[in-house]
Design a protein around this motif. Structure first.
Motif, PDB file in Angstrom:
ATOM      1  N   ALA A   5      12.586  14.098  -4.115  1.00 35.77           N
ATOM      2  CA  ALA A   5      11.881  13.910  -5.378  1.00 35.77           C
ATOM      3  C   ALA A   5      11.697  15.195  -6.177  1.00 35.77           C
ATOM      4  O   ALA A   5      11.358  16.243  -5.628  1.00 35.77           O
ATOM      5  N   ASP A   6      11.887  15.076  -7.491  1.00 22.70           N
ATOM      6  CA  ASP A   6      11.547  16.168  -8.401  1.00 22.70           C
ATOM      7  C   ASP A   6      10.037  16.227  -8.595  1.00 22.70           C
ATOM      8  O   ASP A   6       9.460  17.299  -8.698  1.00 22.70           O
ATOM      9  N   ARG A   7       9.425  15.049  -8.670  1.00 21.14           N
ATOM     10  CA  ARG A   7       7.968  14.965  -8.757  1.00 21.14           C
ATOM     11  C   ARG A   7       7.486  13.847  -7.855  1.00 21.14           C
ATOM     12  O   ARG A   7       8.194  12.850  -7.636  1.00 21.14           O
ATOM     13  N   ILE A   8       6.266  14.028  -7.354  1.00 15.13           N
ATOM     14  CA  ILE A   8       5.671  13.080  -6.413  1.00 15.13           C
ATOM     15  C   ILE A   8       4.259  12.757  -6.887  1.00 15.13           C
ATOM     16  O   ILE A   8       3.505  13.657  -7.287  1.00 15.13           O
ATOM     17  N   ALA A   9       3.900  11.479  -6.842  1.00 16.17           N
ATOM     18  CA  ALA A   9       2.523  11.074  -7.105  1.00 16.17           C
ATOM     19  C   ALA A   9       1.996  10.364  -5.863  1.00 16.17           C
ATOM     20  O   ALA A   9       2.706   9.572  -5.248  1.00 16.17           O
ATOM     21  N   VAL A  10       0.756  10.666  -5.509  1.00 17.75           N
ATOM     22  CA  VAL A  10       0.116  10.038  -4.353  1.00 17.75           C
ATOM     23  C   VAL A  10      -0.893   9.020  -4.868  1.00 17.75           C
ATOM     24  O   VAL A  10      -1.835   9.367  -5.579  1.00 17.75           O
ATOM     25  N   LEU A  11      -0.662   7.757  -4.515  1.00 18.40           N
ATOM     26  CA  LEU A  11      -1.514   6.663  -4.959  1.00 18.40           C
ATOM     27  C   LEU A  11      -2.513   6.322  -3.869  1.00 18.40           C
ATOM     28  O   LEU A  11      -2.134   6.101  -2.710  1.00 18.40           O
ATOM     29  N   HIS A  12      -3.792   6.289  -4.238  1.00 18.02           N
ATOM     30  CA  HIS A  12      -4.838   5.989  -3.252  1.00 18.02           C
ATOM     31  C   HIS A  12      -5.983   5.273  -3.941  1.00 18.02           C
ATOM     32  O   HIS A  12      -6.475   5.723  -4.989  1.00 18.02           O
ATOM     33  N   ASP A  13      -6.396   4.145  -3.362  1.00 19.69           N
ATOM     34  CA  ASP A  13      -7.472   3.343  -3.924  1.00 19.69           C
ATOM     35  C   ASP A  13      -7.227   2.998  -5.392  1.00 19.69           C
ATOM     36  O   ASP A  13      -8.151   3.022  -6.221  1.00 19.69           O
ATOM     37  N   GLY A  14      -5.979   2.703  -5.718  1.00 18.96           N
ATOM     38  CA  GLY A  14      -5.641   2.251  -7.054  1.00 18.96           C
ATOM     39  C   GLY A  14      -5.507   3.330  -8.093  1.00 18.96           C
ATOM     40  O   GLY A  14      -5.276   3.036  -9.272  1.00 18.96           O
ATOM     41  N   ARG A  15      -5.657   4.583  -7.701  1.00 22.81           N
ATOM     42  CA  ARG A  15      -5.568   5.692  -8.647  1.00 22.81           C
ATOM     43  C   ARG A  15      -4.590   6.749  -8.149  1.00 22.81           C
ATOM     44  O   ARG A  15      -4.300   6.821  -6.952  1.00 22.81           O
ATOM     45  N   ILE A  16      -4.123   7.569  -9.055  1.00 23.15           N
ATOM     46  CA  ILE A  16      -3.272   8.692  -8.680  1.00 23.15           C
ATOM     47  C   ILE A  16      -4.168   9.821  -8.191  1.00 23.15           C
ATOM     48  O   ILE A  16      -4.959  10.390  -8.962  1.00 23.15           O
ATOM     49  N   ALA A  17      -4.087  10.113  -6.898  1.00 21.82           N
ATOM     50  CA  ALA A  17      -4.931  11.160  -6.316  1.00 21.82           C
ATOM     51  C   ALA A  17      -4.425  12.550  -6.697  1.00 21.82           C
ATOM     52  O   ALA A  17      -5.222  13.488  -6.844  1.00 21.82           O
ATOM     53  N   VAL A  38      -6.075  -3.457  -7.653  1.00 20.47           N
ATOM     54  CA  VAL A  38      -4.916  -2.845  -7.007  1.00 20.47           C
ATOM     55  C   VAL A  38      -4.513  -1.564  -7.730  1.00 20.47           C
ATOM     56  O   VAL A  38      -4.251  -0.545  -7.086  1.00 20.47           O
ATOM     57  N   LEU A  39      -4.458  -1.616  -9.042  1.00 23.30           N
ATOM     58  CA  LEU A  39      -4.127  -0.443  -9.852  1.00 23.30           C
ATOM     59  C   LEU A  39      -5.232  -0.260 -10.879  1.00 23.30           C
ATOM     60  O   LEU A  39      -5.530  -1.169 -11.668  1.00 23.30           O
ATOM     61  N   ASP A  40      -5.832   0.913 -10.878  1.00 20.28           N
ATOM     62  CA  ASP A  40      -7.054   1.141 -11.649  1.00 20.28           C
ATOM     63  C   ASP A  40      -6.870   2.296 -12.629  1.00 20.28           C
ATOM     64  O   ASP A  40      -7.382   3.387 -12.434  1.00 20.28           O
ATOM     65  N   GLY A  41      -6.089   2.054 -13.676  1.00 18.58           N
ATOM     66  CA  GLY A  41      -5.892   3.083 -14.689  1.00 18.58           C
ATOM     67  C   GLY A  41      -4.877   4.134 -14.286  1.00 18.58           C
ATOM     68  O   GLY A  41      -5.147   5.335 -14.373  1.00 18.58           O
ATOM     69  N   VAL A  42      -3.703   3.696 -13.871  1.00 16.56           N
ATOM     70  CA  VAL A  42      -2.661   4.607 -13.388  1.00 16.56           C
ATOM     71  C   VAL A  42      -1.828   5.132 -14.558  1.00 16.56           C
ATOM     72  O   VAL A  42      -1.388   4.358 -15.414  1.00 16.56           O
ATOM     73  N   ASP A  43      -1.612   6.442 -14.594  1.00 12.11           N
ATOM     74  CA  ASP A  43      -0.751   7.083 -15.584  1.00 12.11           C
ATOM     75  C   ASP A  43       0.471   7.660 -14.869  1.00 12.11           C
ATOM     76  O   ASP A  43       0.333   8.399 -13.893  1.00 12.11           O
ATOM     77  N   LEU A  44       1.668   7.317 -15.357  1.00  9.88           N
ATOM     78  CA  LEU A  44       2.912   7.817 -14.780  1.00  9.88           C
ATOM     79  C   LEU A  44       3.870   8.199 -15.898  1.00  9.88           C
ATOM     80  O   LEU A  44       4.053   7.429 -16.844  1.00  9.88           O
ATOM     81  N   GLY A  59      -2.712   4.069 -18.403  1.00 10.08           N
ATOM     82  CA  GLY A  59      -3.805   3.125 -18.180  1.00 10.08           C
ATOM     83  C   GLY A  59      -3.377   1.823 -17.533  1.00 10.08           C
ATOM     84  O   GLY A  59      -3.955   0.769 -17.813  1.00 10.08           O
ATOM     85  N   LEU A  60      -2.392   1.891 -16.625  1.00  4.51           N
ATOM     86  CA  LEU A  60      -1.897   0.686 -15.956  1.00  4.51           C
ATOM     87  C   LEU A  60      -2.974   0.116 -15.034  1.00  4.51           C
ATOM     88  O   LEU A  60      -3.472   0.799 -14.136  1.00  4.51           O
ATOM     89  N   ARG A  61      -3.279  -1.156 -15.251  1.00  4.68           N
ATOM     90  CA  ARG A  61      -4.308  -1.822 -14.440  1.00  4.68           C
ATOM     91  C   ARG A  61      -3.790  -3.179 -13.961  1.00  4.68           C
ATOM     92  O   ARG A  61      -3.118  -3.894 -14.686  1.00  4.68           O
ATOM     93  N   LYS A  62      -4.155  -3.508 -12.709  1.00  3.55           N
ATOM     94  CA  LYS A  62      -3.811  -4.803 -12.155  1.00  3.55           C
ATOM     95  C   LYS A  62      -4.809  -5.170 -11.075  1.00  3.55           C
ATOM     96  O   LYS A  62      -5.101  -4.371 -10.175  1.00  3.55           O
ATOM     97  N   SER A  63      -5.333  -6.385 -11.174  1.00  4.31           N
ATOM     98  CA  SER A  63      -6.253  -6.896 -10.163  1.00  4.31           C
ATOM     99  C   SER A  63      -5.786  -8.278  -9.731  1.00  4.31           C
ATOM    100  O   SER A  63      -5.155  -9.011 -10.504  1.00  4.31           O
ATOM    101  N   TYR A  64      -6.118  -8.628  -8.481  1.00  5.52           N
ATOM    102  CA  TYR A  64      -5.926  -9.974  -7.967  1.00  5.52           C
ATOM    103  C   TYR A  64      -7.292 -10.480  -7.548  1.00  5.52           C
ATOM    104  O   TYR A  64      -7.814 -10.081  -6.502  1.00  5.52           O
ATOM    105  N   GLY A  65      -7.896 -11.296  -8.378  1.00  6.17           N
ATOM    106  CA  GLY A  65      -9.263 -11.717  -8.124  1.00  6.17           C
ATOM    107  C   GLY A  65     -10.193 -10.519  -8.224  1.00  6.17           C
ATOM    108  O   GLY A  65     -10.180  -9.782  -9.215  1.00  6.17           O
TER     109      GLY A  65
END
Length: 318
Positions: free
Chosen positions: A203-215, A20-26, A10-16
């Motif tokens: 990479a052993d595993r790859i995550a694709v980040l798009h629009d603040g979420r893991i696609a 930028v990050l909208d509930g990312v799980d890694l 549930g990683l979240r980060k906004s600037y105003g």
């Protein structure tokens, strides 16, 4: 692999108003290479800054090296090393002096600092240039020195934020070998990159980040299977053989001008054998056979460029 080196929920980060990050799980297992891909501005560097304690998250349960990022950032910093997009090398002093400066920052004794610096400079093939100003180093040498400086504190987790940007192909391959050797030694690597070939290679595993979420997330092979478009292409020089093959493979797309057939395929050995068996039954032999399977470029553009991608199955990708 005995556990998770990095766990973010549930990683979240906004600037105003900009999220930028909208509930990312890694989840990154120990002793592996994890690659975070995404277009410019996707939030890759922000994720690295948060996980390396340089920026505070707005929300999320975050653990790095087994330590809670919110309550024990000092322990997290003791467990990690960071090589950012821009070199931390001071060009006004020598490579050796850069290393000794890092040793001082890690509170090593003078003798221990010199020993560690010498060992790392030798390991990264920088011993001959150690007493030259770092400003005279090539891009690849500066990047190697950058990582050597990161290793002074013997971190078990290393964040590499686009470590090969701007390097020539030979230097990039040298850097790949260094990264592999780090992981062989038990280090966990969290890698961000814009080079899809790099993620595919390392990479052993790859995550694709798009629009603040893991696609999507998975191994390179799992991600490639998400994208349609794989096919077998058969080309003939004899028009009669071409017509016979087209009759035997009725699902194939025809290119009458090129005397070529294209059959949808995932590229597996079983699918290829089935096509060849049907040609054998028809008594036909192709003059040329090529197999195309989607690569990470296809995956990246499909996930971030608006193309339609099948929904990831839980069996294929998590």
């Amino acid at each position: 692999m005995t556990g998770l080196a990095i766990a973010a929920n549930g990683l979240r980060k906004s600037y105003g108003d900009k999220v930028v990050l909208d509930g990312v799980d890694l989840n990154v297992p120990e002793g592996t290479i994890f690659s975070l891909l995404g277009p410019n501005g996707a939030g890759k560097t922000t994720a690295v800054k948060i996980l390396s304690t340089l920026v505070t998250a707005d929300a999320g349960d975050l653990r790095v090296g087994g330590h809670d990022l919110a309550t024990d950032p000092r322990a997290v910093r003791a467990a990690i090393g960071v090589t950012g997009q821009f070199s931390a090398v001071d060009g006004l002093i020598t490579g050796e002096e850069n290393m000794l400066l890092m040793a001082d920052l890690h509170h090593l004794s003078r003798a221990q600092g010199r020993r560690v610096a010498a060992e790392l400079l030798e390991r990264f093939d920088l011993a001959e240039a150690a007493r030259k100003p770092a400003s005279t180093y090539s891009g690849g040498m500066k990047r190697r020195l950058d990582i050597a400086m990161t290793l002074v504190g013997e971190p078990r987790i290393i964040f590499l934020d686009e470590p090969t940007t701007g390097l020539d192909p030979r230097s990039r391959h040298t850097m790949w070998q260094i990264i592999r050797e780090l992981v062989t030694g038990g280090v966990t690597v969290f890698l961000t990159t814009q080079y899809l070939e790099e993620a595919d290679e390392l990479a052993d595993r790859i995550a694709v980040l798009h629009d603040g979420r893991i696609a999507a997330e998975g191994s390179a092979g799992e991600l490639k299977r998400l994208v349609p478009g794989g096919h077998v292409r058969l080309r003939f020089t004899d028009p009669a053989a071409y017509r016979a093959a087209a009759s035997a493979l009725r699902e194939a797309s025809r290119d009458d001008d090129a005397l070529a057939l294209q059959i949808p395929s995932g590229g597996s050995q079983r699918e290829l054998r089935a096509v060849l068996d049907r040609l054998d039954t028809a008594g036909v032999e192709a003059d040329e056979l090529t197999v195309h399977t989607p690569d990470l470029d296809d995956v990246f553009f499909a996930l971030t460029g608006g193309a339609t991608v099948p929904a990831p199955s839980k069996e294929a990708v998590r």
